[in-house]
Design an enzyme around this catalytic site. Sequence first.
Site, mmCIF file in Angstrom:
data_model
loop_
_atom_site.group_PDB
_atom_site.id
_atom_site.type_symbol
_atom_site.label_atom_id
_atom_site.label_comp_id
_atom_site.label_asym_id
_atom_site.label_seq_id
_atom_site.Cartn_x
_atom_site.Cartn_y
_atom_site.Cartn_z
ATOM 1 C CG HIS A 383 -2.124 -0.800 1.117
ATOM 2 N ND1 HIS A 383 -3.277 -0.337 0.529
ATOM 3 C CD2 HIS A 383 -2.377 -2.072 1.476
ATOM 4 C CE1 HIS A 383 -4.188 -1.281 0.557
ATOM 5 N NE2 HIS A 383 -3.668 -2.364 1.121
ATOM 6 C CE LYS A 574 -7.513 13.767 -0.415
ATOM 7 N NZ LYS A 574 -7.447 12.560 -1.230
ATOM 8 N NE ARG A 575 -5.451 10.168 9.586
ATOM 9 C CZ ARG A 575 -5.199 9.266 10.538
ATOM 10 N NH1 ARG A 575 -5.991 8.212 10.677
ATOM 11 N NH2 ARG A 575 -4.174 9.415 11.350
ATOM 12 C CE LYS A 580 -3.866 10.865 2.581
ATOM 13 N NZ LYS A 580 -4.646 10.191 1.511
ATOM 14 C CB THR A 682 -10.650 4.686 -2.100
ATOM 15 O OG1 THR A 682 -10.363 5.050 -0.746
ATOM 16 C CG2 THR A 682 -9.890 3.423 -2.470
ATOM 17 C CE LYS A 686 -14.421 6.239 -0.120
ATOM 18 N NZ LYS A 686 -13.790 6.642 1.168
HETATM 19 C C1 LIG Z 1 -12.507 6.879 1.492
HETATM 20 C C2 LIG Z 1 -12.077 7.315 2.827
HETATM 21 C C3 LIG Z 1 -10.730 7.598 3.073
HETATM 22 C C4 LIG Z 1 -9.664 7.548 2.001
HETATM 23 O O1 LIG Z 1 -9.652 8.789 1.350
HETATM 24 P P1 LIG Z 1 -8.434 9.210 0.384
HETATM 25 O O2 LIG Z 1 -8.924 10.484 -0.218
HETATM 26 O O3 LIG Z 1 -8.312 8.127 -0.627
HETATM 27 O O4 LIG Z 1 -7.249 9.391 1.226
HETATM 28 C C5 LIG Z 1 -10.370 8.016 4.340
HETATM 29 N N1 LIG Z 1 -11.272 8.132 5.320
HETATM 30 C C6 LIG Z 1 -12.579 7.875 5.120
HETATM 31 C C7 LIG Z 1 -13.540 8.051 6.237
HETATM 32 C C8 LIG Z 1 -13.030 7.454 3.871
HETATM 33 O O5 LIG Z 1 -14.320 7.185 3.688
#
Ligand SMILES: *Cc1c(COP(=O)(O)O)cnc(C)c1O
Length: 836
Positions: A383, A574-575, A580, A682, A686
């Site tokens: 990952h 996101k985190r 990022k 991911t 979404k």
């Molecule tokens: C999808 C998701 C992530 C991953 O988000 P990235 O933009 O790919 O880093 C992190 N936290 C939650 C709650 C998510 O639903």
Amino acid sequence: MPYLMPNVASTGEPASLDDPAIDGVAFAPKVDTLQMRKAILAKLTYAVGKDPAAAKLHDWLRATSLAVRDHVVDRWIASVREAYRTGRKRVYYLSLEFMIGRQLRDVSCNLQLDAVVREALAEIGVDYEAMAELEPDAALGNGGLGRLAACYMESMATLAIAAHGYGIRYDHGLFRQKIADGWQVELPEDWLAFGNPWEFERREVAYEIGFGGTVEASEGWDGAVRHTWKPGDRVLAIAYDTPIVGWRGARVNTLRLWRARAADPIHLEAFNRGDHVGAVADRTRAESISRVLYPSDSTQAGQELRLRQEFFFTSASLQDLVRRHVQQFGDIRSLPDKATIQLNDTHPAIAVAELMRILLDVHALGWDEAWAITRTTINYTNHTLLPEALEMWPVSLMERLLPRHMQIIYAINAKLIADARKRPDCTDGMLSAISLIDEWHGRGVRMGNLAFVGSHKINGVSALHSELMKKTVFKDLGALYPERITNKTNGITPRRWLMQSNPGLARLVRDTIGEGPLDDLEKLSQLAPYAEDAAFRERFMQVKRANKERLAALILEQIGVRVDPAALFDVHVKRIHEYKRQLLNVLETIALYDAIRARPNEDWVPRVKLFAGKAASSYTTAKYIIKLINDVAKVVNSDPATRGLLKVAFLPNYNVSLAQVIIPAADLSEQISTAGMEASGTGNMKFALNGALTIGTLDGANIELRDHIGGENIFIFGLTAEEVEVVRRKGYNPSETIADNPALAAVMESLYAGVYSPDDPSRHRGTVDALRNHDYFLVTADFQAYAETQRKIAALWRNSSDWARKAVINTARSGWFSSDRAIRDYAEEIWGVPTR
Ligand SMILES: *Cc1c(COP(=O)(O)O)cnc(C)c1O
């Protein structure tokens, strides 16, 4: 008994043995509103023990969950029986994290019970939405990696794969984030406080997990040396099972999470002496293993307790799957034909040594046979390429905690090195790169190399990531074993991320092109022609508008910031991590604020900059980024000069449930990591599925997103991964870039001067200095391209039909990013199991 069913006995009365539906035919339980109402009332009375007249919303939630759960259990038992009856190959998915979120809506949706439940509750007079909100998120994960595991469990059930998830039942999941005076504050999370109706405790399924002690060697009856590990202490792993329901109830699989219990709950002798604390000290220490999830994302935790967690759940899971296999098939040698193990990252990589130990020491196989079984059964998903995230355990710690495993690792390593030496192109550099032991940083075990060497297939999680893996971390191992590396681009489940999170859009899709996409998300492509249909675009944007109104209400309620639902919702959730690049977004936000004030009469597009995300507790820089966002928000939101054209909001406690509200309401999705650093992402998928346009770098799965939705429907900017590599190698000078860009220079100066932190003018100087001097993540290098791209986006926004056209195309062409597609790929190419 015609076949063994060790797990069935305690789950109650089995359903009909030959239920035809479970072999892959979609089904919906036949239950009407009246029956559901009666079932909920019966649960409230007899399981919760409450009079309806006195019941609180929490009681109704429990009663409703239990009533829905009954429908799950019938399918579950039938699924277990089917796997025993057919003797099919099983998939075991080992993950230290499962970020599930809420379960009631998910289960009801997949069993097509949502409408019935809603109506039944309405008749009783209970507000379904308010009630469902009370369910705590099962947040047993940090972010993308844990969420991926949850999406994959759901897709495996949907595709009728006989799969088992294995992980840890943490008492406390990821911390709750509060924002106090702009700073992140971490509060303990207590998801089990009101009990958990979705889990079944299996007291009888318990395994001993050893730590420490010694290894004894003795000569067996055949003259071969046998090793026996005599652990110094032992902990019990107790199983807790959660059913995972596939779409339309195709199958119900088991997520088995382990809880640590002391082998001896109390030391009676000490208690009798009056040492009441000492009497339970062992228990407390043992049970700390499953107490709390490590809250770090993308960095190696490095603590002994973490290694204990990893071995604890890996050993319990392997003992359990080996026991199941031997009970059903009688012979350990057929394991690779009947089981395949997927390691989600290196957290369970010790599985390679533990499976070897079980085969050698418990089942008395010879080395070569044990190694062949291990190597055909295990697979590993990588990952990350970030060096700070690659797990490496000190040899001294491993020798103390897992002495037998360390012996096995040395033996694997000796054979690996001997094989490599036979190659004509073998060099010392190659040997030190492939070795399982790192000799550079005070001797450590490289868990990535261990996982690689012990695996049948090793996959990356996007096309770019898999390519980079071959060039970086697994350059030499990849050259030795090129046939092992493959790519499996991540995916997301459309049940949670479209049907449940965006029912308005799901309804519009069904009304327009029928049910097809519900069962095969790639059929969303039939929506593409409707991008040219003005009436359809209107309806599409009405759905978006309703979602934005709901989010605007939430923002007001949560942080008291009023945003206009007509504005462009520009979303970065996101985190929080330097790679990022939330910082890039903030700098551009400040530049935009400066520009609006400098040229107030220009035709500015009203914009809401929305942020959310947690920072690892120990990640100081990330915490300063959160504070900076909130500092900027405070200044911008209260300045009448912006006339509401720009609002900045940071929503606290980003989790799956919050994501389900935010993502359907986004117009613009920020996916702006430094190229080469985001393995896949991911979140990007979404957002596109929910009709947001993306501003992003050529990183991770953004590249495939562009390929699928078309370069004209996505905003790509910035350095490529190759360019990043070149720039870093040559030595980048950020101060030149800043000097050449007056807008950026002004932003840096205002930050340095404390314009956004008047109470502590030096607060953000460290951030500015880091950007000026080093800027490892190339924020300043990409600033100009990012800012220009944002102006193009604003121009497109002014043409609302063009914007809507592209939004529709984003939804229509994101079907490939379904986790059903990803799992089908794993099933065919890695696991060798059939799908429906
Ligand atoms: C999808 C998701 C992530 C991953 O988000 P990235 O933009 O790919 O880093 C992190 N936290 C939650 C709650 C998510 O639903």
